[in-house]
Structure formats: C-alpha cells, structure tokens
Scaffold this active site. Sequence first.
Site, PDB file in Angstrom:
ATOM      1  N   ASN A   1      -2.391  -6.376   5.209  1.00 10.22           N
ATOM      2  CA  ASN A   1      -2.420  -7.387   4.148  1.00 10.22           C
ATOM      3  C   ASN A   1      -3.310  -8.569   4.546  1.00 10.22           C
ATOM      4  O   ASN A   1      -3.228  -9.056   5.672  1.00 10.22           O
ATOM      5  CB  ASN A   1      -1.009  -7.908   3.886  1.00 10.22           C
ATOM      6  CG  ASN A   1       0.012  -6.800   3.889  1.00 10.22           C
ATOM      7  OD1 ASN A   1      -0.043  -5.916   3.055  1.00 10.22           O
ATOM      8  ND2 ASN A   1       0.913  -6.824   4.857  1.00 10.22           N
TER       9      ASN A   1
ATOM     10  N   HIS B   1      -6.654  -2.234  15.015  1.00  7.81           N
ATOM     11  CA  HIS B   1      -6.867  -1.493  13.767  1.00  7.81           C
ATOM     12  C   HIS B   1      -6.639  -2.376  12.540  1.00  7.81           C
ATOM     13  O   HIS B   1      -7.500  -2.471  11.662  1.00  7.81           O
ATOM     14  CB  HIS B   1      -5.937  -0.278  13.745  1.00  7.81           C
ATOM     15  CG  HIS B   1      -6.032   0.563  12.519  1.00  7.81           C
ATOM     16  ND1 HIS B   1      -6.806   1.703  12.453  1.00  7.81           N
ATOM     17  CD2 HIS B   1      -5.456   0.432  11.304  1.00  7.81           C
ATOM     18  CE1 HIS B   1      -6.703   2.228  11.252  1.00  7.81           C
ATOM     19  NE2 HIS B   1      -5.879   1.479  10.521  1.00  7.81           N
ATOM     20  N   GLU B   2      -5.495  -3.022  12.486  1.00  6.38           N
ATOM     21  CA  GLU B   2      -5.189  -3.818  11.290  1.00  6.38           C
ATOM     22  C   GLU B   2      -6.130  -5.020  11.191  1.00  6.38           C
ATOM     23  O   GLU B   2      -6.568  -5.386  10.100  1.00  6.38           O
ATOM     24  CB  GLU B   2      -3.720  -4.272  11.288  1.00  6.38           C
ATOM     25  CG  GLU B   2      -2.689  -3.151  11.445  1.00  6.38           C
ATOM     26  CD  GLU B   2      -2.867  -1.962  10.523  1.00  6.38           C
ATOM     27  OE1 GLU B   2      -3.474  -2.102   9.437  1.00  6.38           O
ATOM     28  OE2 GLU B   2      -2.410  -0.861  10.892  1.00  6.38           O
TER      29      GLU B   2
ATOM     30  N   MET C   1       0.470  -2.830   8.640  1.00  4.03           N
ATOM     31  CA  MET C   1      -0.243  -2.953   7.370  1.00  4.03           C
ATOM     32  C   MET C   1      -1.136  -4.185   7.359  1.00  4.03           C
ATOM     33  O   MET C   1      -0.718  -5.279   7.750  1.00  4.03           O
ATOM     34  CB  MET C   1       0.805  -3.022   6.239  1.00  4.03           C
ATOM     35  CG  MET C   1       0.221  -3.230   4.862  1.00  4.03           C
ATOM     36  SD  MET C   1      -0.789  -1.823   4.348  1.00  4.03           S
ATOM     37  CE  MET C   1      -1.969  -2.665   3.320  1.00  4.03           C
TER      38      MET C   1
ATOM     39  N   HIS D   1      -9.465  -3.953   9.799  1.00  5.44           N
ATOM     40  CA  HIS D   1      -9.425  -3.722   8.346  1.00  5.44           C
ATOM     41  C   HIS D   1      -9.855  -4.972   7.569  1.00  5.44           C
ATOM     42  O   HIS D   1     -10.240  -4.865   6.407  1.00  5.44           O
ATOM     43  CB  HIS D   1      -8.003  -3.377   7.898  1.00  5.44           C
ATOM     44  CG  HIS D   1      -7.692  -1.917   7.855  1.00  5.44           C
ATOM     45  ND1 HIS D   1      -8.542  -0.981   7.316  1.00  5.44           N
ATOM     46  CD2 HIS D   1      -6.586  -1.230   8.240  1.00  5.44           C
ATOM     47  CE1 HIS D   1      -7.977   0.230   7.390  1.00  5.44           C
ATOM     48  NE2 HIS D   1      -6.794   0.106   7.958  1.00  5.44           N
TER      49      HIS D   1
ATOM     50  N   GLY E   1       3.245   2.268  10.784  1.00  6.75           N
ATOM     51  CA  GLY E   1       3.054   1.500  12.006  1.00  6.75           C
ATOM     52  C   GLY E   1       2.802   0.032  11.704  1.00  6.75           C
ATOM     53  O   GLY E   1       3.421  -0.848  12.295  1.00  6.75           O
TER      54      GLY E   1
ATOM     55  N   GLU F   1      -9.831   3.949   6.181  1.00  2.00           N
ATOM     56  CA  GLU F   1      -8.999   4.399   7.306  1.00  2.00           C
ATOM     57  C   GLU F   1      -9.814   5.149   8.363  1.00  2.00           C
ATOM     58  O   GLU F   1      -9.658   4.896   9.562  1.00  2.00           O
ATOM     59  CB  GLU F   1      -7.822   5.250   6.809  1.00  2.00           C
ATOM     60  CG  GLU F   1      -6.808   4.470   5.962  1.00  2.00           C
ATOM     61  CD  GLU F   1      -6.177   3.272   6.680  1.00  2.00           C
ATOM     62  OE1 GLU F   1      -6.340   3.130   7.906  1.00  2.00           O
ATOM     63  OE2 GLU F   1      -5.524   2.460   5.990  1.00  2.00           O
TER      64      GLU F   1
ATOM     65  N   GLU G   1       0.850  -1.180   0.000  1.00  2.00           N
ATOM     66  CA  GLU G   1       0.000   0.000   0.000  1.00  2.00           C
ATOM     67  C   GLU G   1       0.894   1.241   0.000  1.00  2.00           C
ATOM     68  O   GLU G   1       1.883   1.249   0.735  1.00  2.00           O
ATOM     69  CB  GLU G   1      -0.906   0.025   1.236  1.00  2.00           C
ATOM     70  CG  GLU G   1      -1.920   1.153   1.141  1.00  2.00           C
ATOM     71  CD  GLU G   1      -2.900   1.189   2.327  1.00  2.00           C
ATOM     72  OE1 GLU G   1      -2.794   0.336   3.225  1.00  2.00           O
ATOM     73  OE2 GLU G   1      -3.737   2.085   2.328  1.00  2.00           O
TER      74      GLU G   1
HETATM   75  N1  BES Z   1      -3.124   0.822   5.786  1.00  2.99           N
HETATM   76  C1  BES Z   1      -2.337   1.438   6.780  1.00  2.99           C
HETATM   77  C2  BES Z   1      -0.869   1.307   6.544  1.00  2.99           C
HETATM   78  C3  BES Z   1      -0.327   2.198   5.465  1.00  2.99           C
HETATM   79  C4  BES Z   1      -0.266   3.533   5.660  1.00  2.99           C
HETATM   80  C5  BES Z   1       0.139   1.702   4.296  1.00  2.99           C
HETATM   81  C6  BES Z   1       0.257   4.349   4.659  1.00  2.99           C
HETATM   82  C7  BES Z   1       0.640   2.503   3.304  1.00  2.99           C
HETATM   83  C8  BES Z   1       0.710   3.844   3.491  1.00  2.99           C
HETATM   84  C9  BES Z   1      -2.630   0.867   8.150  1.00  2.99           C
HETATM   85  O1  BES Z   1      -3.872   0.299   8.294  1.00  2.99           O
HETATM   86  C10 BES Z   1      -2.587   2.015   9.105  1.00  2.99           C
HETATM   87  O2  BES Z   1      -3.425   2.854   9.023  1.00  2.99           O
HETATM   88  N2  BES Z   1      -1.594   2.038   9.974  1.00  2.99           N
HETATM   89  C11 BES Z   1      -1.367   3.124  10.883  1.00  2.99           C
HETATM   90  C12 BES Z   1      -1.648   2.756  12.293  1.00  2.99           C
HETATM   91  C13 BES Z   1      -3.091   2.828  12.643  1.00  2.99           C
HETATM   92  C14 BES Z   1      -3.344   2.334  14.035  1.00  2.99           C
HETATM   93  C15 BES Z   1      -3.674   4.211  12.501  1.00  2.99           C
HETATM   94  C16 BES Z   1       0.100   3.471  10.737  1.00  2.99           C
HETATM   95  O3  BES Z   1       0.818   2.704  10.132  1.00  2.99           O
HETATM   96  O4  BES Z   1       0.485   4.514  11.224  1.00  2.99           O
HETATM   97 ZN    ZN Z   2      -5.448   1.620   8.541  1.00  4.57          ZN
END
Ligand code: BES
Ligand code: ZN
Length: 898
Positions: A270, A302-303, A268, A306, A266, A325, A126
């Site tokens: 997948n 969170h993950e 992902m 998703h 933080g 998100e 992503e």
């Molecule tokens: N889908 C995102 C990870 C992501 C973010 C992939 C940007 C590619 C680009 C994941 O679900 C996410 O939102 N992660 C957050 C943490 C969450 C608890 C808000 C992160 O990685 O900061």
């Molecule tokens: Zn997310």
Amino acid sequence: MREGTAPLIRREDYTAPAFWIRSVDLCFDLDPAKTLVINRMQLERNVDVPAQPLKLHGEDLSLTRVLVNGESVSFRHDDGMLVIDSLQGVPPGPFTLEIRNTCAPEKNTHLSGLYTSGGGFFTQCEAEGFRRVTYFLDRPDVMAVYTVTLRANKQAYPVLLSNGNLVEQGELDNGRHFAKWHDPFPKPSYLFALVAADLVAREQWVTTRSGKNHLLQVYVRRGDLDKTEHAMNSLIASVVWDEARFKLPLDLERFMIVAVGDFNMGAMENKGLNIFNTKYVLANPATATDADYLGIESVVGHEYFHNWTGNRITCRDWFQLSLKEGLTVFRDQEFSMDMAGSASARAVKRIDDVRTLRLSQFPEDAGPMAHPVRPDSYVEINNFYTATVYDKGAEVVRMMQALVGRDGFARGMTLYFERHDGRAVTCDDFAQAIADANPHSELAPRLGQFKRWYSQAGTPKVSARGRYDAPTRTYTLLLEQSCAPTPGQADKQPYVIPMAMGLIGRDGRSLPLQLEDEPMPPSGSFPLDRVLVLSEAREFFTFVNVDEEPVPSLLRGFSAPVTLADGLTDADLLLLLQHDTDPFNRWEAGQRLALARLLAAVRGGVELALDAPFIDAMRAVLRHPTLDASFKELVLIPPSEIYVSEQLESVDPQRVHSAREAMRLQLAQALRDDWAAAFEASQVHGGYSPDPVSVGKRGLANLALGMLCMDSMARGDTVWPGRAYQRFKDAGNMTERQGALLALVGAHSELAEPALARFYELFKNEPLVIDKWFSIQATAPESNGRVLAKVKSLMSHPDFTLKNPNRARSLIAALCMNNPAAFHRADAAGYVFWADRVLELDPTNPQLAARLARVMDRWSRLADPYRSAAREAVSRVAAKPDLSNDVREIVTRALSDA
Ligand code: BES
Ligand code: ZN
C-alpha cells in the site's frame, strides 16, 4: 463442467472503464461491529467508450444512501454490483457521487477488506478487497487521489494511519479522536490502506541523494519494539539500493510499515503504508532464525521496491499482475544478491531462488493449474498470485537483462518510467521499453518471439548434444528445444532462450570460446564464458580452435527457466563438481549425481546403495579448503522429495522418501568423521549477526549435527544426541537452538520430547516461535504413521486455531506440503484430513483454503493406491455445493487433469 455461478474472466475481454474516479474523500467511523463509511467521489464519464450506466463493485456491505451532485438517485443491485442507470450518458465533466455504507470488521474472517486483528483495525485491499470497504470502481486502471479521515476511540486506537501525509488530527467528543490523511499520488483502490490500533513505532530519518529528508517508521504492538531493528535496517538498505542501482528515489515524506498478526499473505505494498505479516517484521536473535532474517530483508525490499514498480506504474488489469510482481521479485532478488556481497554468497542466493522455482513453479507448469506468466483467463484472481506469475515472471525479466546487459536493462527501466510513470500499463509496455532502450541488443530484433515467455505456459526442455572433431579441432553443440502441451495450449512455438555456457577441459581448465568465423575481440582473447541465444527449434553452434574434447557447462547461473538434458556422464558431472567456475553449475552437478542415484533406486524398486565415487566427491566438497560453508551445505543436501517426484512418471511418495532417507543416512555414516570436523570448524563465536559467512557456518553446523545424530542413533550411540540436547539448551540464538532441536527430532532421539516441551515453555508467549513449534512437529520424520496422529492431537492444543493464517499454515500446511511421507499414506488418512481442513477453512477464509487445496494439484501423477484415494478426496471437496469460487476453481481444475 465449469462452475455454476462464477464467470470466467478473459484477458481478451478487457475494456476501459465507463467512468473515471478522479478523487475520493473517505471518512471512517471505526467500530468493530459496525463501521460507517462516507465515500465522496469526483467522477467523470470516460468519453472514449460508449455511454453506459455506472456500475460499482461492492461486497458484504450495507448501503444506506446514494447521492449524485447532492441529490438522491435511484439505484439497483445487479449481479453483485450497484447500478445507477440515470448516469448513462451524463454530460462530460465532473460530478460528485456520495455513498454511505457500513461494514462489520470484526465479522470479516476473510482478512480481505477492513478487518480486526489483535484489537486493531487493518485493511487488505489487493486484489479486490476495496469493494468490501465501500462501493467503488475496484479495478487497477481507475486511479484516484485519496483523502481519508479516520475517527475512533482514542484509548483503544491511539494510532490512526492511512496513505500519504498526515494533514490534520485532533480530539472529538466521547473519548474519540480523528486523523486526516492525504495521498498526493493518484492510485488504484487496491493500494488503499488504513490502520487504527494501539501501536508503537521505531523511527528513523533518512536523507536521499537530492537532500530531502524522509521519516521511516515501523509500527508494532507494544512490547515488540525490540524486534524491529532488522526490519528498519532492511528498509534503509532498500531505500539506498533502489536509488543507487536504478536511480529510483523515495518519493514520500513518510514511509510506514505496520505489522499485523492476522494476515493471509506475507506483506502488502500500500502506498506509503505497507502492511506486513508479523512474520516478515519481527526478529531478534533469540526468536528468529537466519532464514527469518533473510526473509525479512527480501520482503521489506520487495514491498518497498513496489513503490516504483507497481505503485508509480501499476497494472492495467489483473492479467498484467506479473508486470509488477515478476519485476519486483526480480528486483528483490537482485537486492538480496547485492546485499550478500561476495560472488559466492550471490551464488548461494541464486541457487536458493532456483530451488524455489523448481519446487513450486515447475510442478505448477506441469499440472492442471499451468498458465502463462500473463494468464488468459481466471475465475478468482486470488488464485493467480502464483509461482508462475511471481517466480517465472522474475526469470523472464532476468532473461531480458541477460539479453540487453545490466546497463542496458537499467536504461530500459529508465525509459519505462519516462513513458509510463503515473499510468496503468501492460506487460507488453514493459518489454517494449526494455527493447526500445536497447535497439542493438539481442532482444530488440526478437522481441515478438521473446514475448512467448508471457503467452505460453509450460517449462521448455532444452536438449544438448556435443560432438568433438579432433582433426578440425572443432566442437559442435546441437541445441534443441520443445515444450509439452499444457491445458488449453496444445502447440508451442520456439522460445528465445539465453544459454549461458562454458567449455571445460579434462584438466578442469576453462577453454576459450571462439565461434566459427568469429574475429578476435578487441580484448585480444576469446571469452571463457558466454551467452548463446537459442531461438529456433534446433540450432548448431560450432566452436573452433578447441584443443581437446571438452565437457560443456550449459545453462550457467540457470540463465533460463528450462529443463536441460545434456547427456553428461557421471564422469563429466564429477569434473564439473570439482572444477566448474560457475558456482551454480558446480552445485547443479552435485545435485544431478544425487538425483541419478535416487531415481535409479526409486525406479528400480531397489535399496539405495551409494557408490564410492559419489561418496568421495561429497567428501571432497565437505573437506574443501576454500569453498564457503553455505555452498557446502547446499551441495550436501540431496534434491528434495518434491523435485525427485517431478522427474517420475508415476510417483510412490513412500519410495521417494525411503530412497532419500537412505541417501542421507549413508552420507551420515560414510562421512562421519568429516561431519564431526565440519561441525567443529563451523562454530560461530561472539554476538549474533546474520551476515552470509556466519549464516553459512550455522547452516553447515546444523546440517552436520543432524547427520551426526542420525548416525549415532543408527549405531545406538548417544553421544551426539546428548551434545545436541546440550546445544539446544545453551544456544545463544534461534538458528542454533532450532537446529539442535531439529537434529533430535530428525533422528528420533528420545531427547526430542523433552526438548520440545522445554522449547514450548521458553517461548509460549512468542506467537511466531510457537508457529515453529507446531511446524517442527508437523514435519517430523514419519514413523509408523504417528505424525498425522500427533497433528490431529495438536489441533486441540489451546494455542491452536485455524483462524490465524500463520498458525493454520504452521500445522496443517506444514504437514500437507512439507511432509510427504506423513501425508501420502496408503490408508488415505492424510487425504481425508486434507479434505476436512479445506472444507473447514473455506467458509471463513477462502483464500487460505484455496492455497491449501493446491496441495493436491499433482494427484494424477501419483501411483495407486495414492492416486485413487487422492482423487476421491478432491472429488469430495468438489461435491460441496456452496464452495467458494476460490476453492472451486482449484478443485475443478485438478479433477480435469485425469
Ligand atoms: N502485492 C503482494 C501482496 C498480495 C498478494 C496481495 C496476493 C494480495 C494478494 C505483495 O507485494 C507480495 O507479493 N507479497 C509476497 C511476498 C513477496 C516477497 C514475494 C507475499 O505476500 O507472499
Ligand atoms: Zn509483490
């Protein structure tokens, strides 16, 4: 001027893809220097759009062959895409496309696509990383079924993982082995993942309500297994919660989490194979703080969440990012609140979330990067994983829940899945489902207007004026809303704003809320708490049978992401601080009292001198017999420098810092005995547990210890620093150890240096703790410009590297984002340092560089000399010719904000 090469992508230009990819069979021969990818796809022309050539995304790849239905075809490269002209107008129906390409994982410093870390292979796809693995229609509305074969040296890479279920594994010659995975759920390419590494797993079987068994696994490097218990517990809790609260079960036989040390974000989501930054997996009491434990719970949640909101239903295009998100942040916030349990612990979580929103999203909405929750355009999508899309997006979902009720919202979610499971959809589809499931709600008739929350950028301002009329015993509340222009959006239309509120009498009692012409409800009494829905620019709400002039408690629980100007006096706020039944507004009243004093000092250019009523109010909170420790802690921490700065028209960061430090010192001095009593009363005995009560006590004890050390140092007394050092040495967990260390560093005690040296010795083999060690020094209180010099010298420490994102953030971002007084220097050295680091990071990791670049978003709000020096630094970055699109978009926008 817009940037030279990278085009602006617009939401209104969306068109469906010219081809569908129905299934894909990937085979990887994993080698760090040169990995071979064989990619066999089943495609079909999309007969709903005009015939076009097939154009596949690809980035940093070497192409070795292209076969259509087994025959070689001619192809060309155009604008970074692989174009096959002969496929224009192929007959409807499936055909196969086979592509062979190679990539170089060990050279992939962007950490997007396939890369190596700690001797293993990992992916991050992503948003647009899959095109760095192989040629593909790398867009979320193209969903395919994946079969993946991994081949690699068995000794170096004993664990071979991909999405879905393991269908086959075995030996190959030359010490190699293979594993074949199949994921039955069609998914967009951004959810693809593979891992090949030397890892071990904690495993746990769980049974869901339908009686099915599922295997949960948390994979980490050998030696880290003792730090996986909390992540596993959080995962189990997430599975249970989603089924209980939203009837959403785990749909996979096997759900894996893998921790990796080099990761831009933080974590992902997948499908079936979540990949996590080690920071959000590894924890034991000795190495992780309470905040780390809570962070792990919320990110694991969170993950996992998703899996339904993002994976089962995904985004049609990246403009819809908040669809997954914003909704998933809302879900993880609700999860953490439900896990917290008591009303008070829930409120603490809510206050924390609102603090985050105000600290990152409000400034974003007021600056050059302001954009709607559903943006209209972008240059680089990675720059739009923002506080607006995430945190304001979550508030928009929360407002829907407020307008349709908790049960109504759950019904809306059910309808959303009935309608769209397995599809790539839009924010409109989500909002429509919530409204359609609740036709008689406050939301349904106003849905079109409500959706302005998705289309208009900026933080609305609500002004409130109350008038009490004694003869008629009525109280009339006038609510007005407005929203300042943002880049590209001069005029804003009124929003639908749910305003949770109550009225409080002078004796502190909540008054019954009866609106004009309102009959007695069946319960036989009027509520003490209700939600007014403001949808016009200006609206009156008249309450009747009000016995005395009340104090309004508005925007309870922060029911909408707005700023509120209600004209309350100090006396009103003191009353709310003492009596409001809404814990959020109770906290907010204390913050507003503190804010008013800070702003007066900063604006007036005078020394802050706290008044007795304020000090007495703070003392009353600190001594309160029934308030929770964590709530006390939140009230007694003054608003952050960033939040204070956002209230000012022209910001002198040094003045803001001095005023806030003066407030802290005066609170330390005036409440000395109370701090000592709070410290003693907040000791936690027995084994470590990250439950809300223990967390609250440790937090208050740490705050108290910091205050006591500060006060001691000001008096030239060494008793408390001595006690802090002892506590630092004896601490049984990282929360207390770090708290004591911070107290010494924060008070400029001479014991800080030996404590830091000892801390390093104790934890030099724990990378996540060494990150803390760097951060503590980068965020140390400024004295005579020494912090920047220290940070510069730490850059040559053998443990420092810009290549690891966590480490880079721990030192560089910590200084630039979390230490305003050390960063905003009159001699501009902080800005020069920032520009140098952005330029240094950009070629190797543009995503990380762009995040750091955003530190300067608010440069135009600074007072001189900061302002001109900051602009010069931003201009210097912008002047570099071969800047990444990521950083160029950020600095171009920043400079447009003159
Ligand atoms: N889908 C995102 C990870 C992501 C973010 C992939 C940007 C590619 C680009 C994941 O679900 C996410 O939102 N992660 C957050 C943490 C969450 C608890 C808000 C992160 O990685 O900061
Ligand atoms: Zn997310």
